[in-house]
Scaffold this motif. Structure first.
Motif, PDB file in Angstrom:
ATOM      1  N   ALA A   1       0.833  -1.208   0.000  1.00  0.00           N
ATOM      2  CA  ALA A   1       0.000   0.000   0.000  1.00  0.00           C
ATOM      3  C   ALA A   1       0.868   1.260   0.000  1.00  0.00           C
ATOM      4  CB  ALA A   1      -0.922  -0.011   1.212  1.00  0.00           C
TER       5      ALA A   1
ATOM      6  N   PHE B   1      -3.848   2.294   6.723  1.00  0.00           N
ATOM      7  CA  PHE B   1      -3.798   3.594   6.059  1.00  0.00           C
ATOM      8  C   PHE B   1      -3.377   4.724   6.994  1.00  0.00           C
ATOM      9  CE2 PHE B   1      -5.872   1.273   2.768  1.00  0.00           C
ATOM     10  CZ  PHE B   1      -5.348   1.847   1.623  1.00  0.00           C
TER      11      PHE B   1
ATOM     12  N   PRO C   1      -5.218  11.625   1.576  1.00  0.00           N
ATOM     13  CA  PRO C   1      -4.573  11.252   2.844  1.00  0.00           C
ATOM     14  C   PRO C   1      -4.896  12.208   3.989  1.00  0.00           C
ATOM     15  CG  PRO C   1      -3.033  10.994   1.056  1.00  0.00           C
ATOM     16  CD  PRO C   1      -4.239  11.675   0.480  1.00  0.00           C
TER      17      PRO C   1
ATOM     18  N   VAL D   1       0.131   4.234   5.921  1.00  0.00           N
ATOM     19  CA  VAL D   1       0.323   4.606   4.519  1.00  0.00           C
ATOM     20  C   VAL D   1       0.164   6.107   4.320  1.00  0.00           C
ATOM     21  CG1 VAL D   1      -0.673   4.374   2.203  1.00  0.00           C
ATOM     22  CG2 VAL D   1      -0.376   2.351   3.646  1.00  0.00           C
ATOM     23  N   ASN D   2      -0.882   6.685   4.899  1.00  0.00           N
ATOM     24  CA  ASN D   2      -1.132   8.107   4.705  1.00  0.00           C
ATOM     25  C   ASN D   2      -0.068   8.971   5.375  1.00  0.00           C
ATOM     26  OD1 ASN D   2      -3.342   7.258   3.337  1.00  0.00           O
ATOM     27  ND2 ASN D   2      -4.858   8.094   4.741  1.00  0.00           N
TER      28      ASN D   2
ATOM     29  N   SER E   1       0.719   4.036  -2.884  1.00  0.00           N
ATOM     30  CA  SER E   1       0.433   5.439  -2.591  1.00  0.00           C
ATOM     31  C   SER E   1       1.549   6.348  -3.099  1.00  0.00           C
ATOM     32  CB  SER E   1       0.243   5.611  -1.080  1.00  0.00           C
ATOM     33  OG  SER E   1      -0.158   6.912  -0.772  1.00  0.00           O
TER      34      SER E   1
END
Length: 595
Positions: free
Chosen positions: A41, A152, A304, A155-156, A45
């Protein structure tokens, strides 16, 4: 109806991070796939952040130079980046779907096993709907957190950090403009997290209360209809549903507020950067490609940044769900403490109560005990009837033998062995019980009865037990003893349920038998038939029988009178009738009621 549980670790006192870290032992077996999915991920991204760099190259290169081949090449790069990003996110979902479903299943199975090991006192305190919601809704929230928000948030964070670095490299001045909202957004996130945690906990507890109400209404539907209480039950449901709706709307307002801040402030910053960047391009201080790349990167970071609000909300709900799950898992199971045993002589054989004292676990320390200084000895092969007024402690005393509750003081022995020193499996293999309120399960008649014996028991044991309990009606059911009796056995009459419960108690030929008024729902004719068959069973076992009717008392060799938690007298039925006024009064009332 039981109300929402009050627990020591309220949402205002706990750390969401520390709470969620308790999930690690369950996640550890699938950590390889989860970390791989997170890495996939992150790569996907970050691919999105390459797109603005390609755009910069296209604007400052092929487009400025009017090079069609370069434009087509750039378009091909963008297409490949988009396909790669989509494939990687699909791979991430495939990697986590199956293992995280397994995590949820294993947590649910462990919760169920733990509930079976918890003492009866725990189940007396907790509403069944609260336990049900912890095993369903809460674990679903935990799985969703592991599958999406947890990944996330990582990830973000990486994406935002990488995006900010790219923007600062493109142009420091515009980068600083974009970073202006960062401080107020972080402050709002901290405030939101604390407030949302409290409301999320309240909502999940209210779901448990609502589940309890629905369950009680379904199980008690005959009472509700019989007394015409459907309107009041519907009104109670509407009030609880309205309260839950209000709490959910409060959550929505909090989420709307944080979203408004998180979306508005960055948008204003992007607008300011656009104006400033356009002026600088016009002045020749900045290339058009750099401005396009900068703004494309900022727009790529919108998702994000915008997702922070609901990711935090889902994380708080998962933390609350985890906290509620471990509130049950942290409860101590039935004690396995071993007490030193002494050698047993012949006088210790049978069932003996020595100085038994009992107070319910939740009762105040200064409250009088339910049972106090109970001394009884039921000799091997003897049956003792336990008689007393309502509330004298008879049922509580019978529950102490199989250790459904733990003694406050004193001890109970079976053939000289302290029950507190015996493994529960061994103890409950020796002692069979039948309660006044018979509980049957959503299974066949045969399965319900054979629950009281070894796994290899079959048709002969079943037929013998049904004969003792005068439960031949089972053969007349639509599918005989294979007939499903339905939830709680409510498809049968009270007398039929009681006879099947008695059959379950005697099917395993137990050495010790504890019967709590097992014939209360039977008519006089059936009662006499059951009593005749029971006499043969009682001849081969040591039995304690709670009795209200004289006919049941006469099954026993001796009688003990329990009065206000103490043994007031012991003797034969005729001796107590002659010498004890309280016993004579109770028996006279029972005979009058029978007439």
């Amino acid at each position: 109806m039981a109300t929402t549980q009050e627990t020591p670790g309220s949402s205002s006192e706990r750390s969401a991070v520390r709470t969620l870290l308790r999930l690690w032992p369950y996640v550890r077996p699938v950590r390889a796939r989860w970390f791989t999915a997170a890495a996939v991920a992150v790569v996907a991204s970050c691919l999105a952040l390459v797109i603005p760099l390609v755009l910069k190259w296209m604007v400052d290169g092929p487009i400025t130079d009017r090079d069609p081949a370069g434009v087509w090449l750039g378009a091909l790069f963008l297409l490949l980046l988009g396909i790669g990003e989509a494939l990687l996110f699909g791979l991430r979902r495939w990697l986590v779907a199956r293992p995280l479903a397994g995590v949820e299943a294993s947590m649910r199975a462990e919760l169920y096993r733990h509930l079976q090991r918890l003492p009866v006192a725990f189940h007396d305190r907790w509403a069944s709907g609260q336990l049900l919601s912890r095993g369903t809704t809460d674990l679903m929230l935990v799985r969703m957190f592991l599958a999406f928000p947890l990944t996330f948030l990582l990830v973000n964070s990486v994406t935002i950090l990488a995006g900010v670095v790219i923007m600062l490299v493109q142009d420091v001045t515009l980068g600083l403009v974009i970073l202006v909202p960062a401080v107020p957004v972080m402050v709002m996130c901290v405030v939101f997290e604390k407030r949302y945690a409290l409301v999320a906990r309240r909502a999940q507890d209210q779901v448990g209360d609502l589940t309890t109400l629905v369950e009680e209404s379904v199980l008690g539907i005959r009472i509700i209809k019989g007394f015409g209480r459907h309107r009041s039950q519907a009104r109670a449901f509407r009030e609880m549903a309205r309260t839950l709706r209000g709490t959910e709307l409060h959550k929505a307002r909090l989420l709307a507020t944080i979203w408004a801040v998180i979306i508005t402030l960055p948008e204003l910053a992007i607008g300011a950067a656009l104006v400033l960047g356009t002026v600088r391009v016009a002045d020749g201080e900045l290339s058009a490609g750099t401005l396009v790349a900068f703004l494309s990167t900022a727009l790529a970071l919108r998702w994000p940044v915008d997702s922070i609000g609901f990711l935090l909300a889902m994380s708080q709900e998962a933390a609350t769900a985890t906290e509620r799950y471990f509130e049950v898992m942290d409860e101590a199971p039935e004690s396995r403490a071993v007490v030193a045993e002494t050698g047993a002589d012949r006088a210790d054989r049978g069932l003996r109560f020595e100085g038994v004292r009992f107070r319910y676990p939740d009762a105040p320390e200064d409250s009088p005990p339910v049972l106090d200084r109970i001394d009884l000895h039921i000799r091997p092969g003897e049956s003792l009837a336990l008689v007393g007024a309502t509330g004298s402690g008879k049922t509580t005393l019978t529950a102490l033998v199989p250790r459904l509750y733990e003694l406050t003081a004193g001890r109970i022995t079976l053939d000289g062995k302290d029950v507190a020193a015996m493994p529960r499996e061994e103890l409950r293999a020796l002692v069979a019980v039948a309660f006044e309120e018979p509980t049957l399960f959503s299974a066949s008649v045969a399965d319900n009865v054979l629950m009281g014996t070894a796994a290899d028991a079959g048709e002969p044991e079943l037929e013998r037990a049904l004969a003792v309990a005068q439960a031949g009606f089972a053969h007349d059911l639509p599918h005989g003893t294979a007939t499903q009796v339905g939830e709680q056995g409510l498809s049968l009459s009270g007398g039929q349920r009681q006879r099947l419960a008695l059959a379950r108690a005697v099917v395993g030929r137990p050495r010790f038998l504890v019967l709590d008024d097992p014939l209360s729902a039977l008519d006089v004719h059936t009662e006499s038939l059951v009593e005749a068959a029971l006499r043969d069973v009682l001849a081969d076992t040591t039995a304690l029988i709670v009795a209200h009717r004289p006919s049941t008392v006469l099954l026993a060799d001796r009688v003990a009178l329990l009065s206000e938690g103490r043994i007031a007298a012991v003797g034969t039925h005729h001796e107590l009738l002659r010498d004890n006024a309280e016993y004579a009064y109770l028996m006279a009332g029972a005979e009058e009621a029978a007439r």
